[in-house]
Design an enzyme around this catalytic site. Structure first.
Site, PDB file in Angstrom:
ATOM      1  N   GLU A 207       0.349  -1.243   0.351  1.00  9.40           N
ATOM      2  CA  GLU A 207       0.186   0.309  -0.532  1.00  9.40           C
ATOM      3  C   GLU A 207       1.142   1.182  -0.325  1.00  9.40           C
ATOM      4  O   GLU A 207       0.339   2.340  -0.321  1.00  9.40           O
ATOM      5  CB  GLU A 207      -0.950  -0.053   0.976  1.00  9.40           C
ATOM      6  CG  GLU A 207      -2.455   0.053   0.886  1.00  9.40           C
ATOM      7  CD  GLU A 207      -3.112   0.112   1.912  1.00  9.40           C
ATOM      8  OE1 GLU A 207      -4.165  -0.862   1.171  1.00  9.40           O
ATOM      9  OE2 GLU A 207      -2.757   0.775   3.087  1.00  9.40           O
TER      10      GLU A 207
ATOM     11  N   HIS B  18       7.057 -26.818  -0.735  1.00  9.67           N
ATOM     12  CA  HIS B  18       6.230 -28.528  -1.779  1.00  9.67           C
ATOM     13  C   HIS B  18       5.448 -27.643  -2.807  1.00  9.67           C
ATOM     14  O   HIS B  18       4.208 -28.857  -2.799  1.00  9.67           O
ATOM     15  CB  HIS B  18       5.550 -29.333  -0.745  1.00  9.67           C
ATOM     16  CG  HIS B  18       6.715 -29.978   0.286  1.00  9.67           C
ATOM     17  ND1 HIS B  18       7.323 -31.092   0.115  1.00  9.67           N
ATOM     18  CD2 HIS B  18       7.862 -29.349   1.567  1.00  9.67           C
ATOM     19  CE1 HIS B  18       8.163 -31.458   0.564  1.00  9.67           C
ATOM     20  NE2 HIS B  18       8.826 -30.763   1.750  1.00  9.67           N
TER      21      HIS B  18
ATOM     22  N   LYS C 284     -13.923   1.347  -3.334  1.00  6.82           N
ATOM     23  CA  LYS C 284     -15.088   0.699  -2.537  1.00  6.82           C
ATOM     24  C   LYS C 284     -15.577   1.615  -3.566  1.00  6.82           C
ATOM     25  O   LYS C 284     -17.234   1.458  -3.572  1.00  6.82           O
ATOM     26  CB  LYS C 284     -14.536   2.540  -1.674  1.00  6.82           C
ATOM     27  CG  LYS C 284     -13.476   0.785  -0.729  1.00  6.82           C
ATOM     28  CD  LYS C 284     -13.472   2.165  -0.077  1.00  6.82           C
ATOM     29  CE  LYS C 284     -12.142   1.535   1.196  1.00  6.82           C
ATOM     30  NZ  LYS C 284     -11.782   2.589   1.807  1.00  6.82           N
TER      31      LYS C 284
END
Ligand code: PA5
Length: 361
Positions: free
Chosen positions: A215, A236, A351
């Site tokens: 951010e 793995h 948003k």
């Protein structure tokens, strides 16, 4: 709070929960050495998750800490309304007020207004500290303290790091060395940084770190993509790509010298599993050898550069020291790209779309 609850529910998202969760999981372990269970909500819209949390806490003694700097974040507000009604039904109005604490801005936002009206105890998030840097305000410190962790020790570590990392001299400032190394590696074509730890209880440290760097730095089409792995588990799954896949990444190892706990591997007379070659060895030593072998494989034949950061132990003091190290490094590495580390204009875009779809005016 500790005297009156079995479960402490922390309701917040992004910088308003990641730091506390990282500290609590690293310092108390994944299966909590403390008697109080800390649960995080308000960080998702998942109906399944929210319903499961409410079901899980219904017969327990509960306290709630709702955390939002803006006081308007939708994930947090949505979960908090459900929690507030849950608390009011369970405890009645008067008692529920004593069990809810709000951490928010000193004056602005709907959460502040609601807290004042209801009479919740409030803690203030200082104006000049952004979400992802707020771990060292009541945002992080209250949940961490309720989890039984020594927050004075954490702040001591932080202060020590502040003193150690205030020098402008690259040779004497490990945070700046890390900041510069990242930029050099990116100039070499490494656009992805993988933070690697060998401790499962530090996977939330990596989540916190991803938010801090992602951010802060990911702007103006610049920045390094932060991702993370826990080894040897992820060797793995991701190990193949790291060893032989596209050479886009470098690794930053976050190693621990002294684990929280250790075990000695036992001998077995029958030795049917052929594991006696490890008898008498400490499990942490085995983990360290795995780290050494992997580092060699990734660097020498995989040509993946590795930076190494070592914590002396998994104590609150070391956690605080590490936090400041990353804060300082993050700010500097952004400035080296001419980027403001303290804003996040890009997160508003989703948003807007979401509010349109939800019919919010
Ligand atoms: O770092 C940030 O600023 C964000 O991740 C915020 O912490 C997050 O969006 C939550 O915001 P608020 O505390 O206002 O609810």
């Amino acid at each position: 709070m500790r005297a009156s609850c079995e479960v402490f529910v922390v309701c917040g998202i992004g910088g308003s929960y990641l730091g506390a969760r990282a500290a609590i999981e690293m310092l108390n372990g994944l299966y909590g050495k403390d008697e109080i269970e800390i649960i995080f909500i308000g960080n998702t819209f998942s109906s399944t998750y929210i319903a499961q949390v409410l079901e899980h806490i219904k017969d327990k003694e509960v306290c709630v800490n709702v955390i939002s700097k803006s006081g308007t974040t939708t994930e947090t507000s949505l979960a908090f309304r459900l929690l507030k009604q849950f608390m009011e039904q369970k405890y009645g109005m008067q008692e529920s007020v004593k069990r809810i604490v709000a951490t928010t801005d000193c004056a602005r936002g709907t959460l502040k207004a609601l807290a004042d009206e209801k009479g919740y105890e409030t803690f203030v998030i200082p104006d000049d500290i952004g979400g992802r840097y707020s771990l060292i305000t009541p945002v992080g410190l209250l949940p961490i303290a309720v989890a039984g962790i020594d927050i004075d020790a954490l702040m001591d570590g932080l202060q020590q790091a502040y003193m150690d990392m205030s020098s402008a001299d690259l040779n004497h400032n490990p945070a700046y060395r890390y900041a510069v190394a990242r930029r050099i590696l990116q100039n070499m074509g490494k656009d992805v940084e993988m933070l690697v730890s060998y401790e499962p209880s530090m996977s939330m440290v990596a989540e916190w770190w991803k938010q801090l760097f992602g951010e802060s730095e990911g702007k103006e089409e610049k920045g390094i993509l932060p991702c993370s792995a826990t080894f040897s588990t992820d060797l793995h799954s991701l190990g193949q790509f790291i060893q032989e896949g596209k050479k886009v990444l470098f690794e930053t190892l976050l190693l621990v010298e002294q684990p929280l706990l250790d075990l000695t591997f036992p001998t077995d007379e029958e030795n049917k599993d052929n594991m006696n070659y490890l008898a008498g060895k400490s499990l942490h030593w085995v983990n360290q050898m795995a780290a050494q072998g992997t580092l060699q494989a990734h660097e020498e034949s995989g040509h993946v550069p590795n930076l190494i950061i070592t914590l002396p132990d998994m104590s609150a003091k070391s956690f605080g020291y590490m936090c400041y190290f990353f804060f300082r490094a993050c700010a500097m590495t952004c400035y080296l790209l001419d980027i403001n580390p303290f804003n996040q204009p890009g997160v508003e875009v989703y948003k807007k779309n979401m509010f349109r779809l939800l019919g919010k005016q």
